[in-house]
Design a protein around this motif. Structure first.
Motif, mmCIF file in Angstrom:
data_model
loop_
_atom_site.group_PDB
_atom_site.id
_atom_site.type_symbol
_atom_site.label_atom_id
_atom_site.label_comp_id
_atom_site.label_asym_id
_atom_site.label_seq_id
_atom_site.Cartn_x
_atom_site.Cartn_y
_atom_site.Cartn_z
ATOM 1 N N LEU A 101 0.840 -1.197 0.000
ATOM 2 C CA LEU A 101 0.000 0.000 0.000
ATOM 3 C C LEU A 101 0.873 1.243 0.000
ATOM 4 C CD1 LEU A 101 -2.902 1.242 0.313
ATOM 5 C CD2 LEU A 101 -2.395 1.389 2.753
ATOM 6 N N TYR A 102 0.561 2.166 -0.908
ATOM 7 C CA TYR A 102 1.198 3.475 -0.966
ATOM 8 C C TYR A 102 0.152 4.503 -0.554
ATOM 9 C CZ TYR A 102 4.724 1.036 -3.714
ATOM 10 O OH TYR A 102 5.697 0.145 -4.133
ATOM 11 N N SER A 103 0.454 5.304 0.474
ATOM 12 C CA SER A 103 -0.534 6.240 1.002
ATOM 13 C C SER A 103 0.040 7.651 1.040
ATOM 14 C CB SER A 103 -0.967 5.802 2.404
ATOM 15 O OG SER A 103 -2.032 6.602 2.869
ATOM 16 N N ILE A 104 -0.730 8.617 0.523
ATOM 17 C CA ILE A 104 -0.307 10.017 0.425
ATOM 18 C C ILE A 104 -1.207 10.882 1.302
ATOM 19 C CG2 ILE A 104 0.134 11.956 -1.123
ATOM 20 C CD1 ILE A 104 0.204 9.989 -3.436
ATOM 21 N N HIS A 119 3.707 1.800 12.613
ATOM 22 C CA HIS A 119 4.879 1.172 13.227
ATOM 23 C C HIS A 119 4.473 0.351 14.446
ATOM 24 C CE1 HIS A 119 9.070 0.682 14.406
ATOM 25 N NE2 HIS A 119 8.719 1.047 15.631
ATOM 26 N N ALA A 120 3.598 0.908 15.275
ATOM 27 C CA ALA A 120 3.167 0.196 16.479
ATOM 28 C C ALA A 120 2.425 -1.091 16.136
ATOM 29 C CB ALA A 120 2.284 1.107 17.331
ATOM 30 N N LEU A 121 1.690 -1.074 15.018
ATOM 31 C CA LEU A 121 0.922 -2.250 14.602
ATOM 32 C C LEU A 121 1.722 -3.176 13.690
ATOM 33 C CD1 LEU A 121 -2.506 -0.502 13.896
ATOM 34 C CD2 LEU A 121 -1.974 -2.066 15.772
ATOM 35 N N ARG A 122 2.969 -2.803 13.409
ATOM 36 C CA ARG A 122 3.860 -3.611 12.556
ATOM 37 C C ARG A 122 3.258 -3.845 11.171
ATOM 38 N NH1 ARG A 122 6.264 -8.111 16.876
ATOM 39 N NH2 ARG A 122 7.081 -6.557 18.359
ATOM 40 N N LEU A 123 2.715 -2.784 10.622
ATOM 41 C CA LEU A 123 2.160 -2.843 9.270
ATOM 42 C C LEU A 123 3.259 -2.434 8.291
ATOM 43 C CD1 LEU A 123 -1.325 -1.211 10.009
ATOM 44 C CD2 LEU A 123 -0.733 -3.643 9.936
ATOM 45 N N HIS A 124 4.104 -3.364 7.975
ATOM 46 C CA HIS A 124 5.328 -3.046 7.237
ATOM 47 C C HIS A 124 5.129 -2.968 5.727
ATOM 48 C CE1 HIS A 124 7.337 -3.417 11.004
ATOM 49 N NE2 HIS A 124 7.126 -4.724 11.111
ATOM 50 N N ASN A 125 3.937 -3.239 5.240
ATOM 51 C CA ASN A 125 3.711 -3.156 3.791
ATOM 52 C C ASN A 125 3.088 -1.825 3.379
ATOM 53 O OD1 ASN A 125 1.222 -3.730 4.986
ATOM 54 N ND2 ASN A 125 0.478 -4.900 3.222
ATOM 55 N N ILE A 126 3.166 -0.826 4.267
ATOM 56 C CA ILE A 126 2.660 0.516 3.950
ATOM 57 C C ILE A 126 3.837 1.461 3.723
ATOM 58 C CG2 ILE A 126 1.284 2.478 4.727
ATOM 59 C CD1 ILE A 126 -0.292 0.622 6.501
ATOM 60 N N THR A 127 3.826 2.155 2.584
ATOM 61 C CA THR A 127 4.794 3.199 2.282
ATOM 62 C C THR A 127 4.043 4.519 2.210
ATOM 63 O OG1 THR A 127 6.134 1.646 0.992
ATOM 64 C CG2 THR A 127 6.571 3.990 0.664
#
Length: 222
Positions: A101-104, A119-127
């Motif tokens: 996921l790319y979010s602006i 970061h707290a939820l360890r959602l590492h596939n978000i840029t």
């Protein structure tokens, strides 16, 4: 009532309101919405209502998040662009369903807080990116799916439609003709152009193309 009981009640309400995709419902259930609302509204975190956040913005009603996510038809193979990070709640839900996921977000303070939650939820596939969402993210395009969480004009921004892959889907609120009316629209890109499907009425903050300075005065939530 405990958070778990409120969560179960909300999921049941979403089912009754037409959210039938079990993966979407599971993503809603897994993301702790209480992390995305101001402390003064924690008791309403699992209510099916929009809530104010900082800088005059809102966290969308769970039903709207669920229906728009369902309409996007996301799978774990998809690269998704989200325009309007806001609190980060919609992004967090999408991240459970897509590959990347790319979010602006145009408001840097909101983006900074959302990044802390990811970061707290360890959602590492978000840029993430701070910038003008109407211009999309050209260097990461094309996208299989595009979700816009602010209301555009009568037509979606051209930069966004150009960054949608052939066979891709965009879900975006657009003006519906009468003053102030908005509808969620699903746009599919085909080999020959774009097909458009009107879905349901909504109320979103406007899609803006500017990026205010970082030291702009902080507005009270609307």
């Amino acid at each position: 009532m405990t958070i778990d009981a409120r969560k179960i009640r909300l999921i049941m309400a979403l089912r009754r309101s037409g959210v039938t995709d079990t993966k979407v419902l599971a993503a809603i259930e897994r993301i702790p919405r209480e992390m995305f609302v101001p402390a003064s509204f924690l008791d309403q975190a699992w209510e099916d209502t929009a809530l104010p956040i900082d800088l005059g913005q809102t966290i969308s009603q769970p039903l709207v998040v669920a229906l728009m996510t369902q309409a996007l038809e996301v799978t774990d193979r998809h690269r998704v662009l989200e325009v309007g990070t806001g609190s980060g709640y919609q992004a967090a839900v999408l991240s459970r369903l897509c590959r990347r996921l790319y979010s602006i977000e145009r408001l840097r303070p909101l983006l900074s807080e959302a990044e802390k939650r990811f970061h707290a939820l360890r959602l590492h596939n978000i840029t993430t990116r701070h910038g003008d969402g109407t211009r999309g993210w050209p260097e990461a395009a094309p996208f299989h799916r595009i979700m816009v969480t602010a209301a555009g004009g009568l037509e979606p921004p051209k930069d966004l439609t150009e960054q949608l892959a052939v066979g891709g889907v965009m879900v975006i609120p657009l003006a519906a003709g009468n003053y102030g009316d908005q509808r969620v629209v699903r746009i599919r890109r085909t080999d020959h152009g774009f097909d458009r499907e009107d879905l349901w009425p909504v109320r979103f903050v406007p899609l803006l193309s500017d990026t205010p300075p970082d030291d702009a005065p902080r507005a009270d939530p609307a």
